[in-house]
Design a protein around this motif. Sequence first.
Motif, short mmCIF file in Angstrom:
data_model
loop_
_atom_site.label_atom_id
_atom_site.label_comp_id
_atom_site.label_asym_id
_atom_site.label_seq_id
_atom_site.Cartn_x
_atom_site.Cartn_y
_atom_site.Cartn_z
N MET A 190 0.85 -1.20 0.00
CA MET A 190 0.00 0.00 0.00
C MET A 190 0.88 1.26 0.00
N SER A 191 0.43 2.26 -0.73
CA SER A 191 1.29 3.43 -0.92
C SER A 191 1.59 4.13 0.41
N ILE A 192 0.62 4.08 1.31
CA ILE A 192 0.81 4.81 2.57
C ILE A 192 1.97 4.21 3.37
N LEU A 193 2.15 2.90 3.21
CA LEU A 193 3.21 2.24 3.98
C LEU A 193 4.59 2.58 3.41
N PHE B 114 -5.04 -0.83 15.22
CA PHE B 114 -6.48 -0.59 15.20
C PHE B 114 -6.78 0.89 15.41
N ALA B 115 -6.15 1.48 16.44
CA ALA B 115 -6.39 2.89 16.75
C ALA B 115 -5.92 3.78 15.61
N LEU B 116 -4.81 3.40 14.99
CA LEU B 116 -4.28 4.19 13.87
C LEU B 116 -5.26 4.19 12.70
N GLY B 117 -5.79 3.02 12.39
CA GLY B 117 -6.75 2.93 11.29
C GLY B 117 -7.94 3.84 11.52
N ILE B 118 -8.49 3.77 12.76
CA ILE B 118 -9.63 4.61 13.09
C ILE B 118 -9.25 6.09 13.00
N SER B 119 -8.05 6.44 13.49
CA SER B 119 -7.72 7.87 13.50
C SER B 119 -7.40 8.38 12.10
N LEU B 120 -6.86 7.53 11.22
CA LEU B 120 -6.67 7.96 9.83
C LEU B 120 -8.02 8.32 9.20
N LEU B 121 -8.99 7.45 9.47
CA LEU B 121 -10.32 7.66 8.92
C LEU B 121 -10.95 8.94 9.47
N LEU B 122 -10.89 9.07 10.80
CA LEU B 122 -11.58 10.20 11.42
C LEU B 122 -10.85 11.53 11.20
N SER B 123 -9.51 11.47 11.02
CA SER B 123 -8.80 12.73 10.79
C SER B 123 -9.27 13.37 9.50
N VAL C 3 -9.13 0.25 5.68
CA VAL C 3 -10.15 1.27 5.37
C VAL C 3 -9.59 2.66 5.63
N GLY C 4 -8.95 2.82 6.79
CA GLY C 4 -8.39 4.14 7.13
C GLY C 4 -7.37 4.59 6.11
N ALA C 5 -6.47 3.69 5.72
CA ALA C 5 -5.42 4.07 4.77
C ALA C 5 -6.00 4.39 3.40
N LEU C 6 -7.01 3.62 2.98
CA LEU C 6 -7.62 3.88 1.67
C LEU C 6 -8.27 5.26 1.64
N VAL C 7 -9.07 5.54 2.67
CA VAL C 7 -9.74 6.84 2.73
C VAL C 7 -8.71 7.97 2.80
N PHE C 8 -7.69 7.74 3.62
CA PHE C 8 -6.68 8.79 3.81
C PHE C 8 -5.94 9.06 2.50
N THR C 9 -5.52 8.00 1.82
CA THR C 9 -4.78 8.18 0.56
C THR C 9 -5.66 8.91 -0.45
N ARG C 10 -6.92 8.55 -0.47
CA ARG C 10 -7.80 9.17 -1.46
C ARG C 10 -7.93 10.67 -1.24
N HIS C 11 -7.91 11.08 0.01
CA HIS C 11 -8.17 12.49 0.29
C HIS C 11 -6.93 13.31 0.61
N SER C 12 -5.79 12.64 0.81
CA SER C 12 -4.65 13.41 1.34
C SER C 12 -4.17 14.48 0.36
N LYS C 13 -4.35 14.25 -0.94
CA LYS C 13 -3.87 15.24 -1.90
C LYS C 13 -4.68 16.53 -1.85
N ARG C 14 -5.88 16.45 -1.40
CA ARG C 14 -6.74 17.63 -1.41
C ARG C 14 -6.72 18.37 -0.07
N LEU C 15 -5.90 17.87 0.86
CA LEU C 15 -5.95 18.45 2.20
C LEU C 15 -5.63 19.93 2.22
N ALA C 16 -4.63 20.34 1.45
CA ALA C 16 -4.23 21.75 1.49
C ALA C 16 -5.37 22.67 1.07
N GLU C 17 -6.26 22.16 0.22
CA GLU C 17 -7.39 22.99 -0.19
C GLU C 17 -8.53 22.90 0.80
N ALA C 18 -8.74 21.68 1.33
CA ALA C 18 -9.93 21.46 2.14
C ALA C 18 -9.80 22.11 3.51
#
Lengths: 277, 402
Positions: A1-4, A159-168, A261-276
């Motif tokens: 996975m790219s995040i790793l 487990f906690a990391l996955g949840i926090s990636l998602l919720l962040s 799940v957390g990593a997938l969601v995070f990767t999908r959105h991380s590029k747009r963070l500076a705008e969001a």
Amino acid sequence: MSILSELRDSRELVANLTRREVKGKYKRTVLGQLWSLANPLAAMLVYTLVFSFIIKIEPDVGDPSGLDIFAVWLLCALLPWSFFTNVVTGGMASLVGNENLIKKVYFPRSALVVANGFSAFFTWSTEMAVLLVVLLVVGSAVLPWLPLVVVVMAVLYVFALGISLLLSIANVYFRDTQHFVAILFQIWFYATPIVYPGTLVSERSDRMGPLFGSVTLEDLYRLNPMERFAEVFRNLLYDNRMPELVDLLVIIAWAVGALVVGALVFTRHSKRLAEAL
Amino acid sequence: MSAISVEGVSKRFRVYHERNQTLKAAVMRRRRASYEDFWALRDVDLEIPHGSSFALVGDNGSGKSTLLKCLAQILYPDDGRIETRGRVAALLEVGSGFHPELSGRDNVYLNASILGMKRPEIARKFDEIVDFAGVEQFIDQPVKNYSSGMYVRLGFAVAINVDPEILLVDEVLAVGDAAFQEKCAQKFATFKREGRTVVVVSHSMPSLRTMVDHAAWLQKGVLREVGPAQGVLERYSDSTHESSGATIGGLVHIGSGEVRIQRAEVLPLTATDEPLTVGGGLRLRLHWSAAGRVERPVVGIAVEALDGTYLAATNTRDAGDPVDVLEGEGVLECTLPDVRLHPGTYSVIASVTDESTTELLDQVRDIARFSVDSGGRSWSGGYLALPASWDQVAESTSAVDG
């Protein structure tokens, strides 16, 4: 996975961010890192007073350790729980809190969330070390179980990391998330056998019989991943016995699932963070 | 091989009318927030050559900073492709990753690792960084105790020592005192010598002119022009001049008020519409009105650069065309046949004094502006044009000269 692979390339950054969190947290306090022990200690005192002296909850005696000390029994599940909530609460705020950094510099954004988890892990490790000393003093034969304890701690971190990636990410788009999660945690805390033994729920469930079909209250109750973590930690630390294999498999499954799940969601959105942000 | 290739890059921002910032708003309205697309960049193609110093210029909102952020991978284009070859460091804001409670030392390590440096590399450069920033004495103090200058210098020193092959800079050259700026200028010069690529966004034409060799001009997100710096920068700065002859409303008058200069017009020397170039001429028409009869006044004009530098002045007495009397209303025309100013925009001050030039009757600053165009020729800065010619001469001639 790219995040790793991204994280592997920025080990140093994660290490330095973790150091920043750990060092910065208790700067200019007289007690310094000792404060990290104050919270669990205070919680232990309060819960012991309320649930042991007043409500008279009596957990089973440790089998085979023979321990019968409510405060110690409580801490074995309370420390993992507070670690979990610290990681998720801190991780959720880590993107929003580092807005200026995200908008000005390129670096793997996940490093912020991961480092937050590590700094909480560091605090938790000191707490666990203190608990370990206490366990040894009161006569728990915990030492042979230590390697497995460390493994389970790592699983809880994942487990906690996955949840926090998602919720962040969720928190970047909807700042309500952090307030909502604060309330959720209060409910979740009592839905997990921390201040009371899980056997109380089993007994009640047996008396009620199946709720619908063959599903019992206990089946629903055990869907809660933190319930499994609490049981496993108590088995190892308080009872000094091998946890049930199924419990171990379930927590690993939860951890892997949450991370994916957390990593997938995070990767999908991380590029747009500076705008969001 | 170019250091950066930008191919058909477009970047769209959503301008929300009412953004669903809370969950409640999102749920209640049950639809996506309404928004308009704003294209900050539209189909931009650029090749930034390896080892060049490249400027991105354009008015505010032209998309140059957006493009720089795309190059820095902070923003991602919606369309097109950006390829960078080599390690990139961006100086978009210095010291943004500093933790106020941590020491300068810790922050150097933290900041450098955010910028992608490895620990042994930081350790090797640590002294250089601290020395460059000039904060040796305070390096173990928490950075919140630093002066703002020290803070910025330390941040800048870290970033510039990352040793990037490509450095992206956003108007941060103006940090620190004169000595520090000198150091930075030297560092950039070294960068250029070492064949690294520098991309800079700035509004300061004079500093760009000395720094860069290539430039791209963006206008409303579209690439207007790209090429060697000389031509692009000149055409860009010509385009920003205000049109000649405009009078500025809301004039502030000082002086006794016996005479008022109501407005001024800038006209070309002849009726042709050629824009004023270096050494060309112009006419200034001062429209005046007098409250009573003012005898032997001295009417003058002065020329200032837009940064307030006082450049030159002339008046009716010095020019040998004294005015006998001002009464009622009228127009006075001042002809300047040979304006030896470099390209740029200049501001006119008009004044009227008594015969001895001791009592000020009226003075209006910025009553008009005029621009000098480059006329396609290159020029190297400063305000005054210095007509010159250059020749090779035999050495003996100069040695026994005189």
